[in-house]
Design an enzyme around this catalytic site. Structure first.
Site, PDB file in Angstrom:
ATOM      1  N   ASN A 165       5.007  -6.448  19.864  1.00 27.71           N
ATOM      2  CA  ASN A 165       5.520  -7.665  20.515  1.00 27.71           C
ATOM      3  C   ASN A 165       5.499  -7.990  21.957  1.00 27.71           C
ATOM      4  O   ASN A 165       5.759  -6.883  22.491  1.00 27.71           O
ATOM      5  CB  ASN A 165       6.790  -8.125  19.573  1.00 27.71           C
ATOM      6  CG  ASN A 165       7.814  -6.950  19.947  1.00 27.71           C
ATOM      7  OD1 ASN A 165       7.401  -5.631  19.923  1.00 27.71           O
ATOM      8  ND2 ASN A 165       9.186  -7.231  20.195  1.00 27.71           N
ATOM      9  N   GLU A 190       7.297  -9.888  24.940  1.00 23.21           N
ATOM     10  CA  GLU A 190       8.281 -11.194  25.011  1.00 23.21           C
ATOM     11  C   GLU A 190       7.998 -11.910  26.395  1.00 23.21           C
ATOM     12  O   GLU A 190       7.220 -11.322  27.012  1.00 23.21           O
ATOM     13  CB  GLU A 190       9.645 -10.804  24.853  1.00 23.21           C
ATOM     14  CG  GLU A 190       9.863 -10.254  23.317  1.00 23.21           C
ATOM     15  CD  GLU A 190      11.369  -9.637  23.513  1.00 23.21           C
ATOM     16  OE1 GLU A 190      11.985  -9.480  24.370  1.00 23.21           O
ATOM     17  OE2 GLU A 190      11.700  -9.334  21.976  1.00 23.21           O
ATOM     18  N   GLU A 213       2.416  -8.848  15.106  1.00 25.34           N
ATOM     19  CA  GLU A 213       1.352  -9.260  13.901  1.00 25.34           C
ATOM     20  C   GLU A 213       0.717 -10.183  14.578  1.00 25.34           C
ATOM     21  O   GLU A 213      -0.730 -10.049  14.246  1.00 25.34           O
ATOM     22  CB  GLU A 213       2.215  -9.663  12.750  1.00 25.34           C
ATOM     23  CG  GLU A 213       3.167  -9.158  12.084  1.00 25.34           C
ATOM     24  CD  GLU A 213       4.611  -9.271  12.425  1.00 25.34           C
ATOM     25  OE1 GLU A 213       4.899  -9.193  13.869  1.00 25.34           O
ATOM     26  OE2 GLU A 213       5.574  -9.517  11.564  1.00 25.34           O
TER      27      GLU A 213
HETATM   28 ZN    ZN Z   1       6.190 -13.260  13.920  1.00 21.73          ZN
END
Ligand code: ZN
Length: 130
Positions: A41, A43, A54
């Site tokens: 991820n 951010e 994902e």
């Molecule tokens: Zn997601």
């Protein structure tokens, strides 16, 4: 192969940029030709700019021409399932039979199909009905 996928997803968390949520998520796609493509991820201070692990893995796979997948492993400390947006993004490129393995830091795993995670999805085929 599940063990290798878990390892790749876990390794991907080392590169997470998650200063706001402090949630370190890793994803790893197994292509049908045996390649593993991972993502973490990323951010952003402007929240809509955040990208899930994902989606990072999926965009990497698509941009490298790897469109056929047999499974996706999603790792997080608590074993979070893919969010709704990720499920929709998966449905753009994968069949409902895509295997999704959700793992946590205790080694627990849950295996579902994309069809189970996102029934009645809006897919590219919908446009042919228009
Ligand atoms: Zn997601």
């Amino acid at each position: 192969m599940s063990k290798e996928l878990r390892e790749a997803a876990l390794n991907a968390t080392k590169n997470c940029h998650a200063p706001y949520s402090k949630a370190y998520i890793g994803a790893a796609i197994l292509t049908t030709d045996g390649e593993i493509i991972s993502g973490c991820n990323v951010e952003n201070a402007s929240y809509p700019g955040c990208i899930c692990a994902e989606q990072v893995a999926i965009v990497k796979a698509i941009s490298e021409g790897k469109r056929n997948w047999s499974s996706i492993y999603v790792y997080s400390k608590a074993g979070w399932p893919p969010c709704g947006v990720c499920r929709q993004v998966m449905s753009e490129f994968a069949p409902k039979s895509l295997k999704i393995i959700i793992g946590d830091d205790g080694g627990n795993e849950k295996e579902l199909t994309l069809g189970e995670l996102l029934p009645h999805s809006f897919t590219p085929e919908e446009y042919s009905k228009n």
